[in-house]
Design a protein around this motif. Sequence first.
Motif, PDB file in Angstrom:
ATOM      1  N   VAL A  62       1.155  -0.936   0.101  1.00 37.00           N
ATOM      2  CA  VAL A  62      -0.223   0.476   0.141  1.00 37.00           C
ATOM      3  C   VAL A  62       1.034   1.398  -0.175  1.00 37.00           C
ATOM      4  N   GLY A  98      -1.829  11.678  15.437  1.00 35.93           N
ATOM      5  CA  GLY A  98      -1.731   9.846  15.399  1.00 35.93           C
ATOM      6  C   GLY A  98      -2.273   9.173  13.843  1.00 35.93           C
ATOM      7  N   LEU A 100      -1.445   8.849   9.421  1.00 30.98           N
ATOM      8  CA  LEU A 100       0.038   9.256   8.256  1.00 30.98           C
ATOM      9  C   LEU A 100      -0.719   9.861   7.266  1.00 30.98           C
ATOM     10  N   HIS A 101      -1.874   9.384   7.125  1.00 28.91           N
ATOM     11  CA  HIS A 101      -2.415   9.312   5.280  1.00 28.91           C
ATOM     12  C   HIS A 101      -2.887  10.333   4.907  1.00 28.91           C
ATOM     13  N   ASP A 102      -1.546  10.745   3.621  1.00 29.39           N
ATOM     14  CA  ASP A 102      -1.490  12.403   3.200  1.00 29.39           C
ATOM     15  C   ASP A 102      -1.751  12.537   2.021  1.00 29.39           C
ATOM     16  N   ILE A 103      -2.918  10.911   1.187  1.00 24.52           N
ATOM     17  CA  ILE A 103      -2.893  12.009   0.130  1.00 24.52           C
ATOM     18  C   ILE A 103      -3.789  12.281  -0.410  1.00 24.52           C
ATOM     19  N   GLY A 104      -4.808  12.507   0.864  1.00 24.07           N
ATOM     20  CA  GLY A 104      -7.063  12.782   0.651  1.00 24.07           C
ATOM     21  C   GLY A 104      -6.350  14.395   1.329  1.00 24.07           C
ATOM     22  N   SER A 146      -7.908  16.788   8.191  1.00 22.75           N
ATOM     23  CA  SER A 146      -8.123  15.239   7.349  1.00 22.75           C
ATOM     24  C   SER A 146      -8.253  13.915   8.569  1.00 22.75           C
ATOM     25  N   THR A 150     -10.799   5.575  11.817  1.00 23.12           N
ATOM     26  CA  THR A 150     -12.112   6.027  13.074  1.00 23.12           C
ATOM     27  C   THR A 150     -11.342   6.240  14.540  1.00 23.12           C
ATOM     28  N   GLY A 178     -12.271  13.458   5.625  1.00 28.58           N
ATOM     29  CA  GLY A 178     -11.549  11.652   5.365  1.00 28.58           C
ATOM     30  C   GLY A 178     -12.470  11.182   5.295  1.00 28.58           C
ATOM     31  N   ALA A 179     -12.165   9.693   4.978  1.00 30.68           N
ATOM     32  CA  ALA A 179     -13.284   8.858   4.590  1.00 30.68           C
ATOM     33  C   ALA A 179     -14.527   8.287   5.902  1.00 30.68           C
ATOM     34  N   ASP A 197     -14.980  15.742  -0.232  1.00 30.96           N
ATOM     35  CA  ASP A 197     -13.766  15.241  -1.220  1.00 30.96           C
ATOM     36  C   ASP A 197     -13.444  16.947  -1.691  1.00 30.96           C
ATOM     37  N   ALA A 198     -12.416  16.606  -2.319  1.00 29.61           N
ATOM     38  CA  ALA A 198     -11.461  17.697  -2.792  1.00 29.61           C
ATOM     39  C   ALA A 198     -11.974  18.919  -2.909  1.00 29.61           C
TER      40      ALA A 198
HETATM   41 CO1  B1M Z   1      -4.104   2.897   5.847  1.00 28.69          CO
HETATM   42  N1  B1M Z   1      -6.945   2.311   6.125  1.00 28.69           N
HETATM   43  N2  B1M Z   1      -3.900   2.228   7.224  1.00 28.69           N
HETATM   44  N3  B1M Z   1      -2.264   3.399   5.015  1.00 28.69           N
HETATM   45  N4  B1M Z   1      -5.190   2.881   3.966  1.00 28.69           N
HETATM   46  C1  B1M Z   1      -7.583   2.961   5.555  1.00 28.69           C
HETATM   47  C2  B1M Z   1      -8.389   4.133   5.189  1.00 28.69           C
HETATM   48  C3  B1M Z   1      -8.902   2.159   5.972  1.00 28.69           C
HETATM   49  C4  B1M Z   1      -9.786   2.121   5.554  1.00 28.69           C
HETATM   50  C5  B1M Z   1      -8.390   0.267   4.890  1.00 28.69           C
HETATM   51  C6  B1M Z   1      -9.364  -0.822   4.978  1.00 28.69           C
HETATM   52  O1  B1M Z   1      -9.167  -1.243   6.162  1.00 28.69           O
HETATM   53  N5  B1M Z   1      -9.797  -0.686   4.119  1.00 28.69           N
HETATM   54  C7  B1M Z   1      -7.976   1.723   7.438  1.00 28.69           C
HETATM   55  C8  B1M Z   1      -9.196   2.711   8.159  1.00 28.69           C
HETATM   56  C9  B1M Z   1     -10.123   1.384   8.687  1.00 28.69           C
HETATM   57  C10 B1M Z   1     -10.725   2.651   9.534  1.00 28.69           C
HETATM   58  O2  B1M Z   1     -10.487   3.215  10.217  1.00 28.69           O
HETATM   59  N6  B1M Z   1     -12.249   2.693   9.914  1.00 28.69           N
HETATM   60  C11 B1M Z   1      -6.799   1.831   7.227  1.00 28.69           C
HETATM   61  C12 B1M Z   1      -5.914   0.747   8.747  1.00 28.69           C
HETATM   62  C13 B1M Z   1      -6.563   0.443   8.626  1.00 28.69           C
HETATM   63  C14 B1M Z   1      -4.721   1.880   8.014  1.00 28.69           C
HETATM   64  C15 B1M Z   1      -3.204   1.204   9.187  1.00 28.69           C
HETATM   65  C16 B1M Z   1      -4.187   1.162  10.855  1.00 28.69           C
HETATM   66  C17 B1M Z   1      -3.129  -0.213   8.712  1.00 28.69           C
HETATM   67  C18 B1M Z   1      -1.814  -1.097  10.171  1.00 28.69           C
HETATM   68  O3  B1M Z   1      -1.052  -0.629  10.553  1.00 28.69           O
HETATM   69  N7  B1M Z   1      -2.475  -2.111   9.892  1.00 28.69           N
HETATM   70  C19 B1M Z   1      -1.793   2.329   9.252  1.00 28.69           C
HETATM   71  C20 B1M Z   1      -2.562   3.265  10.284  1.00 28.69           C
HETATM   72  C21 B1M Z   1      -1.647   4.050  10.036  1.00 28.69           C
HETATM   73  C22 B1M Z   1      -1.409   5.619  10.804  1.00 28.69           C
HETATM   74  O4  B1M Z   1      -1.770   6.511  10.030  1.00 28.69           O
HETATM   75  N8  B1M Z   1      -0.965   6.022  11.835  1.00 28.69           N
HETATM   76  C23 B1M Z   1      -2.480   2.841   7.898  1.00 28.69           C
HETATM   77  C24 B1M Z   1      -1.897   2.737   6.752  1.00 28.69           C
HETATM   78  C25 B1M Z   1      -1.571   2.937   5.792  1.00 28.69           C
HETATM   79  C26 B1M Z   1      -0.274   3.661   4.784  1.00 28.69           C
HETATM   80  C27 B1M Z   1       0.752   3.809   4.708  1.00 28.69           C
HETATM   81  C28 B1M Z   1      -0.032   2.208   4.068  1.00 28.69           C
HETATM   82  C29 B1M Z   1      -0.903   4.185   3.250  1.00 28.69           C
HETATM   83  C30 B1M Z   1      -0.986   5.918   3.847  1.00 28.69           C
HETATM   84  C31 B1M Z   1       0.001   6.585   2.692  1.00 28.69           C
HETATM   85  C32 B1M Z   1      -0.178   7.749   3.077  1.00 28.69           C
HETATM   86  O5  B1M Z   1      -1.262   8.193   2.824  1.00 28.69           O
HETATM   87  N9  B1M Z   1       1.104   8.070   1.914  1.00 28.69           N
HETATM   88  C33 B1M Z   1      -2.654   3.444   3.410  1.00 28.69           C
HETATM   89  C34 B1M Z   1      -3.488   3.977   2.515  1.00 28.69           C
HETATM   90  C35 B1M Z   1      -3.096   4.441   0.965  1.00 28.69           C
HETATM   91  C36 B1M Z   1      -4.519   4.158   2.973  1.00 28.69           C
HETATM   92  C37 B1M Z   1      -5.696   3.544   1.334  1.00 28.69           C
HETATM   93  C38 B1M Z   1      -5.747   2.349   1.357  1.00 28.69           C
HETATM   94  C39 B1M Z   1      -6.299   4.710   0.448  1.00 28.69           C
HETATM   95  C40 B1M Z   1      -6.181   6.042   1.365  1.00 28.69           C
HETATM   96  C41 B1M Z   1      -5.958   7.169   0.426  1.00 28.69           C
HETATM   97  O6  B1M Z   1      -4.876   7.393  -0.167  1.00 28.69           O
HETATM   98  N10 B1M Z   1      -7.202   7.197  -0.244  1.00 28.69           N
HETATM   99  C42 B1M Z   1      -6.977   3.291   2.959  1.00 28.69           C
HETATM  100  C43 B1M Z   1      -8.291   2.876   1.871  1.00 28.69           C
HETATM  101  C44 B1M Z   1      -9.236   3.591   1.977  1.00 28.69           C
HETATM  102  O7  B1M Z   1      -8.857   4.431   1.837  1.00 28.69           O
HETATM  103  N11 B1M Z   1      -9.894   2.996   0.745  1.00 28.69           N
HETATM  104  C45 B1M Z   1      -6.345   3.042   3.954  1.00 28.69           C
HETATM  105  C46 B1M Z   1      -7.679   8.069  -1.263  1.00 28.69           C
HETATM  106  C47 B1M Z   1      -7.271   8.917  -1.117  1.00 28.69           C
HETATM  107  C48 B1M Z   1      -7.597  10.060  -1.999  1.00 28.69           C
HETATM  108  O8  B1M Z   1      -8.854   9.361  -0.402  1.00 28.69           O
HETATM  109  O9  B1M Z   1      -7.558  10.188   1.342  1.00 28.69           O
HETATM  110  O10 B1M Z   1     -10.102   8.862   1.962  1.00 28.69           O
HETATM  111  P1  B1M Z   1      -9.265   9.811   1.244  1.00 28.69           P
HETATM  112  O11 B1M Z   1      -9.130  11.446   0.777  1.00 28.69           O
HETATM  113  C49 B1M Z   1     -10.238  11.768   0.068  1.00 28.69           C
HETATM  114  C50 B1M Z   1     -11.480  12.465   0.868  1.00 28.69           C
HETATM  115  O12 B1M Z   1     -12.086  11.421   2.424  1.00 28.69           O
HETATM  116  C51 B1M Z   1     -11.923  13.431   1.145  1.00 28.69           C
HETATM  117  O13 B1M Z   1     -11.119  14.119  -0.035  1.00 28.69           O
HETATM  118  C52 B1M Z   1     -10.043  13.103  -1.265  1.00 28.69           C
HETATM  119  C53 B1M Z   1     -10.510  12.845  -2.063  1.00 28.69           C
HETATM  120  O14 B1M Z   1     -11.743  13.598  -2.804  1.00 28.69           O
HETATM  121  N12 B1M Z   1     -10.836  14.332   2.891  1.00 28.69           N
HETATM  122  C54 B1M Z   1     -11.500  15.517   2.950  1.00 28.69           C
HETATM  123  C55 B1M Z   1      -9.963  13.626   2.703  1.00 28.69           C
HETATM  124  N13 B1M Z   1      -9.269  14.722   3.882  1.00 28.69           N
HETATM  125  C56 B1M Z   1     -10.156  15.878   3.682  1.00 28.69           C
HETATM  126  C57 B1M Z   1      -9.774  16.712   4.820  1.00 28.69           C
HETATM  127  C58 B1M Z   1     -10.756  17.678   4.086  1.00 28.69           C
HETATM  128  C59 B1M Z   1     -12.178  17.784   3.750  1.00 28.69           C
HETATM  129  C60 B1M Z   1     -12.059  16.591   2.670  1.00 28.69           C
HETATM  130  O15 B1M Z   1     -10.721  18.401   5.161  1.00 28.69           O
HETATM  131  C61 B1M Z   1     -11.440  20.304   4.217  1.00 28.69           C
END
Ligand code: B1M
Length: 210
Positions: A62, A98, A100-104, A146, A150, A178-179, A197-198
């Motif tokens: 990932v 706490g 580390l997710h930074d793509i969104g 962001s 949970t 955030g999701a 979303d963004a």
């Molecule tokens: Co993580 N992770 N992750 N992860 N990871 C999720 C979020 C998860 C849903 C995966 C899953 O189980 N299906 C799950 C969370 C479950 C929960 O809490 N509900 C999860 C988990 C459990 C974890 C770890 C705990 C895993 C572990 O270690 N066992 C761990 C935690 C680390 C930590 O943060 N302390 C972890 C680690 C990681 C990586 C480091 C490997 C990596 C992050 C790398 C990085 O970001 N540089 C990662 C990734 C990539 C994901 C998934 C696969 C993708 C997230 C992403 O970038 N999406 C994710 C699964 C998923 O989302 N389907 C998952 C693409 C991005 C464009 O979307 O971030 O949602 P998103 O942003 C959107 C909107 O949400 C919104 O706009 C964006 C785009 O339109 N938005 C905002 C976001 N922020 C906003 C702020 C705003 C407004 C809108 O403010 C104004």
Amino acid sequence: MNKFDEISELLQRGKPRDLSALVQAELAEGTAANDILIRALIPGMSAVGERFKKNEIFVPEVLITARAMNAALNVLKPALAQAGVEPIGTALICTVKGDLHDIGKNLVKMMIEGTGIRVIDLGVDCPPERVVEAVKEHKPDIVCLSALLTTTMVYQKETIDALKAAGLRDSVKVMVGGAPVTQAFADEIGADAYTPDAATAAEKARSYFD
Ligand code: B1M
């Protein structure tokens, strides 16, 4: 395979160089940056998320995909952000403590910058105290928080509470996203706005200056 599937495939295989080259080529051919984002990159990340959830892939894979995604976003950045003149205001953005997710966050930042707002990025794992310090220092109009977990959403509330305790809450609009975040949660913690979303975040941020 169409061009969007091809981009999505390269993202899922974590190939930053090939992915960046293909995204660049598509832009050069006139494909809209937003289409590349919405029809290829975001679905690609969702597919990765699904496979991660089912334990078909693990954190290292990932992380590799995330690196490729950030590389592709950097290629899209100039096309997403219009050439800025004088900024109309300032926003702070971070991923909360706490988390580390930074793509969104990066995407929200780019889209907000595209509306002419200067964005100061405090990075990931950002504790409430750092946000308070940054608000004192930069006097932003907006604070964007962001959270992707949970378990970290609670720090959106703690950040708002810290701003209140420092007497700074009324000087800024607080936007959350955030999701796992919902409108109901945003209301409960006293945020000014939730956006899913963004693109909507950018629209909302811009609306504060209308
Ligand atoms: Co993580 N992770 N992750 N992860 N990871 C999720 C979020 C998860 C849903 C995966 C899953 O189980 N299906 C799950 C969370 C479950 C929960 O809490 N509900 C999860 C988990 C459990 C974890 C770890 C705990 C895993 C572990 O270690 N066992 C761990 C935690 C680390 C930590 O943060 N302390 C972890 C680690 C990681 C990586 C480091 C490997 C990596 C992050 C790398 C990085 O970001 N540089 C990662 C990734 C990539 C994901 C998934 C696969 C993708 C997230 C992403 O970038 N999406 C994710 C699964 C998923 O989302 N389907 C998952 C693409 C991005 C464009 O979307 O971030 O949602 P998103 O942003 C959107 C909107 O949400 C919104 O706009 C964006 C785009 O339109 N938005 C905002 C976001 N922020 C906003 C702020 C705003 C407004 C809108 O403010 C104004």
